[in-house]
Design an enzyme around this catalytic site. Structure first.
Site, PDB file in Angstrom:
ATOM      1  N   GLU A 321       0.790  -1.233   0.000  1.00  0.00           N
ATOM      2  CA  GLU A 321       0.000   0.000   0.000  1.00  0.00           C
ATOM      3  C   GLU A 321       0.823   1.284   0.000  1.00  0.00           C
ATOM      4  O   GLU A 321       0.520   2.216   0.743  1.00  0.00           O
ATOM      5  CB  GLU A 321      -0.950  -0.008   1.218  1.00  0.00           C
ATOM      6  CG  GLU A 321      -1.870  -1.206   1.225  1.00  0.00           C
ATOM      7  CD  GLU A 321      -2.745  -1.318   2.475  1.00  0.00           C
ATOM      8  OE1 GLU A 321      -2.703  -0.397   3.313  1.00  0.00           O
ATOM      9  OE2 GLU A 321      -3.458  -2.324   2.597  1.00  0.00           O
ATOM     10  N   GLU A 427      -6.301 -10.400  -1.140  1.00  0.00           N
ATOM     11  CA  GLU A 427      -7.128 -10.125   0.051  1.00  0.00           C
ATOM     12  C   GLU A 427      -8.596  -9.999  -0.340  1.00  0.00           C
ATOM     13  O   GLU A 427      -9.284  -9.046   0.044  1.00  0.00           O
ATOM     14  CB  GLU A 427      -6.650  -8.839   0.741  1.00  0.00           C
ATOM     15  CG  GLU A 427      -5.167  -8.839   1.057  1.00  0.00           C
ATOM     16  CD  GLU A 427      -4.684  -7.608   1.804  1.00  0.00           C
ATOM     17  OE1 GLU A 427      -5.526  -6.820   2.281  1.00  0.00           O
ATOM     18  OE2 GLU A 427      -3.458  -7.436   1.905  1.00  0.00           O
TER      19      GLU A 427
END
Ligand code: 9MR
Length: 504
Positions: A321, A427
């Protein structure tokens, strides 16, 4: 010897058999026929007895912990709702606690579950939830706080566990449906990893695991030990793996590969990591010190995991991220401040240097379907690709049935796939606004579309992971994002995922 062989065989059968197990059955105290398994926990002369009114009383106490307790066969990793009424007649008011004494290897430790103030002669309720930890024995008990000799009574003690109904003979297996395409995995957190009922089911359904939190820097970096090392050399880094071990042990015993998540992240990383002497009160370290810490950290993690679990970790999220939301640029973070704009590249350089041969290195991010972030991700991947340090991209895919919509997801997937990198869906979860059939059907449709897309890129995809198994344990539990209901039954999305395996 024959007995040992028989027990081993039984153990193996139990591990392979579909799991229809429940946790500790619900319990409600009943003192009509005696103390119902409750006893005095005391080193003095405290004793328990049943009163004429059918409550359980304790007297003769000389310490706060002298109490009435009872053993319960709780399942590690399951949560229980507890409630009990308590009454005392000796003081205007007394603080009461519902606690658990748990032990492992004979070593007892304690947790308080609920507190309440009991006014004289008034039945007072203590209630709370207890998530059973990694212990062999659990004693629930009611004690006082600062009222060591006071006599009191309890009644209506109730314990409610969740009855899990995982599996069953006929439930198809995700890992089998995708066997010819790619591994099908899930994130697993510590509380799940120590729960044998869950893990037996997870091992049936999935053939890839990733620790949900336990290999992140806040679990791995040992700040206190690093501080000690820093007194001689501020670039040294101490690590520990206690949180990850239950899953790594289980995966290694079952021969299930693990994806490591994550070496570098702006979240879940101790602030101390970035400061002189690992002391958040002192200034930030220099770029040189931070780069040395980064390499030492990556080296330590790679070396320890490979030494203790050879070959188990097949891939890593090196950086997670790093790209900002709503921009095509790196997000602000301690990494950016202390190291500068090349911290992602340096992390991959070090990871490549220390990764065991064949271990794949991933950049992992969310909201890939949104511009301009998508372009930021593509630019970052392109730079890493030119340096030869990255193997693939992990699409997190935390979606909702209303956004961003399948068309945007597919477009993003095709654009990134054109870079030629390996891909994973790392995810996957899909939230819904409510628990209606219509929402769960819409959820199933999107899950099916995403999985059919992944299946159509099977040659390029190293694996798909859902971000948890049952809705109740998800990070977005209130929005029911996963493939199984809280009690373990499969949702429509589960069947849609199975069906999508043959739909590429
Ligand atoms: O599932 C994780 C949850 O238990 C943690 O509280 C949370 C803290 O940030 O992290 C969750 O996992 C995140 C993952 O590491 C990175 N992508 C987003 C995931 C959901 O927040």
């Amino acid at each position: 010897m024959r007995w040992i062989g028989w027990l081993l065989t039984l153990g193996m059968l139990l591990q392979c058999a579909p799991v229809m197990a429940g946790a500790q059955a619900d319990y409600a105290s009943d003192f009509s026929a005696g103390t119902d398994g409750w006893y005095a926990r005391s080193t003095g002369s405290a004793s328990v007895s049943v009163t004429a009114e059918g409550a359980l009383a304790i007297a003769g106490r000389s310490a706060d912990w002298h109490s009435m307790g009872r053993d319960f066969a709780l399942a590690r990793g399951e949560s229980y709702r507890l409630s009990v009424q308590v009454r005392q007649s000796e003081a205007p008011e007394a603080r009461m606690i519902l606690s658990v004494a748990h032990s492992k290897y004979g070593l007892e430790s304690y947790e308080n579950i609920a507190f309440a103030t009991a006014k004289r002669d008034q039945w007072t309720t203590l209630s709370g939830t207890y998530l059973a930890g990694d212990f062999d024995r659990f004693v629930l008990y009611v004690e006082t706080l600062g009222a060591g000799t006071l006599a009191y009574e309890i009644r209506d003690f109730t314990l409610e566990g969740r009855t899990l109904s995982f599996g069953g003979d006929d439930l198809p297996l995700l890992k089998e449906a995708y066997a010819n395409l790619f591994p099908f995995g899930t994130a697993v957190t510590y509380a799940e990893a120590v729960n044998p009922v869950r893990m037996a089911f997870y091992a049936e359904q999935f053939n890839l695991f990733t620790p949900g939190n336990e290999l992140k820097p806040d679990s791995v970096l040992d700040v206190a030990a690093s501080r000690t090392l820093a007194a001689q050399d501020d670039t040294l880094v101490a690590v520990r793996f206690d949180a990850a071990r239950p899953l790594l042990d289980f995966a290694s015993a079952q021969g299930i590969p693990v994806h490591g998540h994550t070496l570098v992240w702006h979240q879940q990383t101790p602030e101390a990591f970035f400061h002189e002497g690992y002391d958040p009160a002192r200034p930030l370290v220099t770029r040189e010190t931070m780069l040395a810490r980064l390499e030492n950290y990556i080296r330590a993690v790679m070396t320890w995991t490979e030494e203790h679990y050879p070959g188990l970790i097949v891939s890593w999220d090196v950086v997670n991220e790093a790209v900002a939301d709503g921009q095509a640029a790196l997000r602000p973070s301690n990494w950016l401040t202390v190291v500068g704009g090349d911290y992602v590249e340096r992390a991959f350089e070090y990871a490549r240097r220390w990764a065991p041969e064949g271990v794949k290195l991933y950049y992992n991010d969310y909201n890939t379907a949104y511009e301009p972030k998508q372009t930021g991700i593509v630019n970052l991947l392109t730079a890493l690709q030119s340096q030869g340090t990255v193997d693939g991209y992990g699409f997190q895919m935390h979606h909702d049935i209303r956004q961003p919509g399948y068309a945007a997801i597919e477009k993003a997937f095709r654009r990134v796939s054109a870079l030629g990198l390996r891909l994973r869906i790392s995810e996957l979860d899909v939230t819904v606004p409510d628990s209606t059939d219509a929402s769960f059907d819409a959820q199933a449709v999107l899950y099916g579309q995403v999985m059919a897309l992944a299946a159509s890129f099977a040659d390029q995809v190293d694996g798909v992971q859902v971000w948890g198994v049952t809705d109740d344990l998800s990070w977005r539990a209130a929005q029911y994002p996963l493939l199984f209901y809280a009690d373990g039954r499969p949702k429509p999305a589960f069947y849609a995922v199975l069906e999508a395996a043959g739909r590429e």
